[in-house]
Design a protein around this motif. Structure first.
Motif, short mmCIF file in Angstrom:
data_model
loop_
_atom_site.label_atom_id
_atom_site.label_comp_id
_atom_site.label_asym_id
_atom_site.label_seq_id
_atom_site.Cartn_x
_atom_site.Cartn_y
_atom_site.Cartn_z
N SER A 137 -17.30 27.52 114.70
CA SER A 137 -16.49 26.90 113.63
C SER A 137 -17.36 26.64 112.42
O SER A 137 -18.56 26.39 112.55
CB SER A 137 -15.89 25.58 114.12
OG SER A 137 -15.26 24.91 113.04
N ARG A 138 -16.72 26.68 111.24
CA ARG A 138 -17.47 26.30 110.02
C ARG A 138 -17.77 24.82 110.02
O ARG A 138 -18.68 24.37 109.34
CB ARG A 138 -16.64 26.65 108.77
CG ARG A 138 -16.53 28.13 108.50
CD ARG A 138 -15.46 28.39 107.48
NE ARG A 138 -14.17 27.88 107.94
CZ ARG A 138 -13.08 27.81 107.20
NH1 ARG A 138 -13.12 28.20 105.94
NH2 ARG A 138 -11.94 27.35 107.70
N THR A 166 -10.66 27.13 116.40
CA THR A 166 -9.78 26.01 116.06
C THR A 166 -8.39 26.52 115.65
O THR A 166 -7.55 25.73 115.25
CB THR A 166 -10.37 25.19 114.89
OG1 THR A 166 -10.61 26.09 113.79
CG2 THR A 166 -11.68 24.53 115.29
N HIS A 177 -7.11 44.67 109.33
CA HIS A 177 -7.37 44.81 110.77
C HIS A 177 -7.68 46.26 111.13
O HIS A 177 -8.50 46.53 112.01
CB HIS A 177 -6.16 44.34 111.57
CG HIS A 177 -5.63 43.00 111.14
ND1 HIS A 177 -4.90 42.83 110.00
CD2 HIS A 177 -5.77 41.79 111.69
CE1 HIS A 177 -4.58 41.56 109.87
NE2 HIS A 177 -5.10 40.89 110.87
N THR A 213 -4.79 29.27 115.83
CA THR A 213 -3.55 29.39 116.61
C THR A 213 -3.79 30.01 117.99
O THR A 213 -3.27 29.52 118.99
CB THR A 213 -2.54 30.29 115.85
OG1 THR A 213 -2.59 29.98 114.47
CG2 THR A 213 -1.13 30.13 116.38
N ARG A 262 -10.11 37.62 112.55
CA ARG A 262 -10.32 37.78 111.10
C ARG A 262 -9.69 36.60 110.40
O ARG A 262 -8.48 36.39 110.50
CB ARG A 262 -9.65 39.06 110.60
CG ARG A 262 -9.74 39.22 109.07
CD ARG A 262 -8.74 40.24 108.55
NE ARG A 262 -7.38 39.77 108.62
CZ ARG A 262 -6.68 39.25 107.60
NH1 ARG A 262 -7.24 39.13 106.41
NH2 ARG A 262 -5.43 38.86 107.76
N1 LIG Z 1 0.39 34.78 112.23
C1 LIG Z 1 0.81 35.87 112.84
O1 LIG Z 1 2.00 36.03 113.13
C2 LIG Z 1 -0.18 36.94 113.21
C3 LIG Z 1 0.24 38.02 114.00
C4 LIG Z 1 -0.71 39.02 114.35
C5 LIG Z 1 -2.02 38.90 113.91
N2 LIG Z 1 -2.39 37.83 113.15
C6 LIG Z 1 -3.80 37.75 112.72
O2 LIG Z 1 -4.42 36.72 113.45
C7 LIG Z 1 -5.53 36.24 112.68
C8 LIG Z 1 -5.51 34.72 112.71
O3 LIG Z 1 -4.43 34.27 111.90
P1 LIG Z 1 -3.86 32.80 112.00
O4 LIG Z 1 -2.91 32.66 110.88
O5 LIG Z 1 -3.40 32.55 113.41
O6 LIG Z 1 -5.13 31.90 111.64
P2 LIG Z 1 -5.87 30.86 112.57
O7 LIG Z 1 -6.60 31.58 113.66
O8 LIG Z 1 -4.94 29.77 112.99
O9 LIG Z 1 -6.89 30.15 111.57
C9 LIG Z 1 -8.00 30.74 111.05
C10 LIG Z 1 -9.29 30.50 111.90
O10 LIG Z 1 -10.31 31.19 111.22
C11 LIG Z 1 -11.45 30.34 111.11
N3 LIG Z 1 -12.09 30.65 109.84
C12 LIG Z 1 -11.56 30.54 108.60
N4 LIG Z 1 -12.46 30.94 107.68
C13 LIG Z 1 -13.58 31.30 108.36
C14 LIG Z 1 -14.87 31.78 107.98
N5 LIG Z 1 -15.20 31.97 106.70
N6 LIG Z 1 -15.77 32.05 108.95
C15 LIG Z 1 -15.46 31.85 110.28
N7 LIG Z 1 -14.27 31.38 110.69
C16 LIG Z 1 -13.35 31.11 109.75
C17 LIG Z 1 -10.95 28.91 111.17
O11 LIG Z 1 -11.94 28.16 111.85
P3 LIG Z 1 -12.77 26.91 111.22
O12 LIG Z 1 -11.91 26.31 110.13
O13 LIG Z 1 -12.96 25.99 112.39
O14 LIG Z 1 -14.04 27.51 110.72
C18 LIG Z 1 -9.70 29.03 112.02
O15 LIG Z 1 -10.00 28.77 113.39
C19 LIG Z 1 -5.43 36.85 111.30
O16 LIG Z 1 -6.32 37.91 111.15
C20 LIG Z 1 -3.98 37.34 111.26
O17 LIG Z 1 -3.82 38.42 110.38
C21 LIG Z 1 -1.52 36.85 112.80
#
Ligand SMILES: NC(=O)c1ccc[n+]([C@@H]2O[C@H](COP(=O)([O-])OP(=O)(O)OC[C@H]3O[C@@H](n4cnc5c(N)ncnc54)[C@H](OP(=O)(O)O)[C@@H]3O)[C@@H](O)[C@H]2O)c1
Length: 280
Positions: free
Chosen positions: A33-34, A10, A114, A12, A72
Motif C-alpha cells: 500500500s502507498r 486495500t 490492461h 475492491t 492496475r
Molecule cells: N470496477 C470494475 O467493474 C472493474 C472490472 C474489471 C476490471 N477492473 C479493473 O480492476 C482494477 C482495480 O479497480 P478498482 O476500481 O476495483 O480499484 P481498487 O482496487 O478498489 O482501488 C485501487 C487500489 O490501487 C491502489 N493504488 C492506487 N494508486 C496506486 C499506486 N500509485 N501505487 C500502488 N497502488 C496504488 C490502492 O491502494 P493504496 O491506496 O492502499 O495504495 C487501491 O488498493 C482496475 O485496473 C480496473 O480497471 C475493474
C-alpha cells in the motif's frame, strides 16, 4: 510457505485476496500500500510500502517475493511509464508468477491499458494468470451507492445487459491460482447478464425503497460527471465503458469461476443481501 505480495490490497478485489491468502496454510501473504499505516489498521497481515510509480519503494516491496497479485491502479493508464518499471523490478527480484486483475475483453481490445500490461507480461517470460473480470457487482455498492440510496441509477447503458461478477469471486479465483501456481487466462463473470432496468427492479424488490432506471444521454452523463468533480477525460472513459454495454458487448457469460472454484459464481440476489446495509 510461498511468499505472495498483494498489490491493490486495500481495494475492491485485493482486500478479499488478502483475506483468502491469510487463511491459506501454504502461503505467506504481504499486502502492499502507498499508506502502510492506514492499510495495517484494515488488514490483519504484514504490510509493505509500495507505490507503483515510485522506484524507491520497489526493493523492499519485492524482496523475497515469489508470486505477485497485480492490480492496475484505475487512475494510471500510461503503462510503459507508470506500470512497466515496477513489473521489471519485480521479475528482476525473483517474482516467477504474476496473477493480473485484467478486464473482460482485454484480449480483443488493444486500446485498454490492461491489454498492454498483458502483452508486456506475456513477452517477459514470467508465468502469468490473466483474470479478465466483468463489471464488479460492487460498483453498485461503491461508485453508485449514494445514487441507489436516493432511488436512482443514472448510467447511459440503454438496454444493454452486463454479466456482473462479484469481486469476492474474482478474489477467490486469484487466491486459488496464486496458491496452486495455475497459469492461463480466465474470463470471470457472474451467472447471468442483467439489464440495468432489471438491476433496478431487483434492487427495488430487495431494498426498502424504489430504485428507478432513467438512462441519461451521453452528453448529459459526461456533463454531470464533470460537474461532480471528475475530469472530462475520466468522464469520457466511463462513457465509453457504458457505450460498450449499450452496444451489447458486456453480456458475455462464462463458466470460468466454476471451472476454477468448483462452485457456481455468486448471484445478484446474494450480493444484494450481503451488501444491503450500504444502501439503507
Ligand atoms: N470496477 C470494475 O467493474 C472493474 C472490472 C474489471 C476490471 N477492473 C479493473 O480492476 C482494477 C482495480 O479497480 P478498482 O476500481 O476495483 O480499484 P481498487 O482496487 O478498489 O482501488 C485501487 C487500489 O490501487 C491502489 N493504488 C492506487 N494508486 C496506486 C499506486 N500509485 N501505487 C500502488 N497502488 C496504488 C490502492 O491502494 P493504496 O491506496 O492502499 O495504495 C487501491 O488498493 C482496475 O485496473 C480496473 O480497471 C475493474
Amino acid at each position: 510457505m510461498r511468499p505472495v505480495l498483494v498489490t491493490g490490497a486495500t481495494g475492491t478485489v485485493g482486500r478479499h485476496v488478502v483475506d483468502g491468502l491469510r487463511d491459506a496454510p501454504d502461503v505467506a501473504v504481504t499486502a502492499a500500500s502507498r499508506d502502510p499505516d492506514r492499510a495495517r489498521d484494515r488488514l490483519d497481515c504484514p504490510v509493505v510500502a509500495f507505490d507503483v510509480t515510485d522506484p524507491t519503494t520497489f526493493r523492499d516491496a519485492f524482496a523475497d517475493v515469489d508470486a505477485l497479485f497485480l492490480v492496475r491502479p484505475p487512475a494510471l493508464s500510461r503503462v510503459r511509464r507508470d506500470i512497466v518499471p515496477a513489473l521489471a523490478a519485480a521479475i528482476g527480484a525473483g517474482v516467477d508468477h504474476v496473477v493480473f486483475l485484467s478486464v473482460i475483453g482485454a484480449d480483443r481490445n488493444p486500446l485498454v491499458p490492461h491489454a498492454r500490461i498483458e502483452s508486456w507480461l506475456a513477452e517477459s517470460g514470467v508465468d502469468t494468470t490473466f483474470l479478465r473480470a466483468s463489471f464488479f457487482m460492487q460498483n453498485l455498492s461503491t461508485t453508485h451507492r449514494e445514487e441507489i440510496r436516493r432511488g436512482e441509477l443514472p448510467v447511459p447503458a440503454g438496454t444493454g445487459a452486463t454479466s456482473f461478477v462479484d469481486a469476492r469471486d474474482v478474489a477467490a479465483v486469484a487466491v486459488e491460482t496464486l496458491r496452486t501456481g495455475t497459469t492461463g487466462s480466465y474470463t470471470l463473470t457472474g451467472p447471468e447478464a442483467i439489464e440495468y432496468d432489471a438491476v433496478c427492479r431487483r434492487l427495488s424488490a430487495m431494498l426498502d425503497h424504489e430504485v428507478t432506471y432513467d438512462p441519461p444521454s451521453l452528453p448529459r452523463f459526461c456533463w454531470s460527471q464533470y460537474r461532480s468533480g471528475g475530469s472530462l477525460v475520466r468522464a469520457a472513459v466511463v462513457a465509453a465503458i457504458y457505450t460498450t454495454v449499450r452496444l451489447g458487448l458486456a453480456d458475455r457469460v462464462t463458466d470460468d469461476v466454476r471451472t476454477v472454484l468448483g462452485r457456481p459464481p455468486i448471484d445478484f440476489e446474494t450480493f444484494v443481501r450481503d451488501y444491503r446495509s450500504v444502501w439503507t
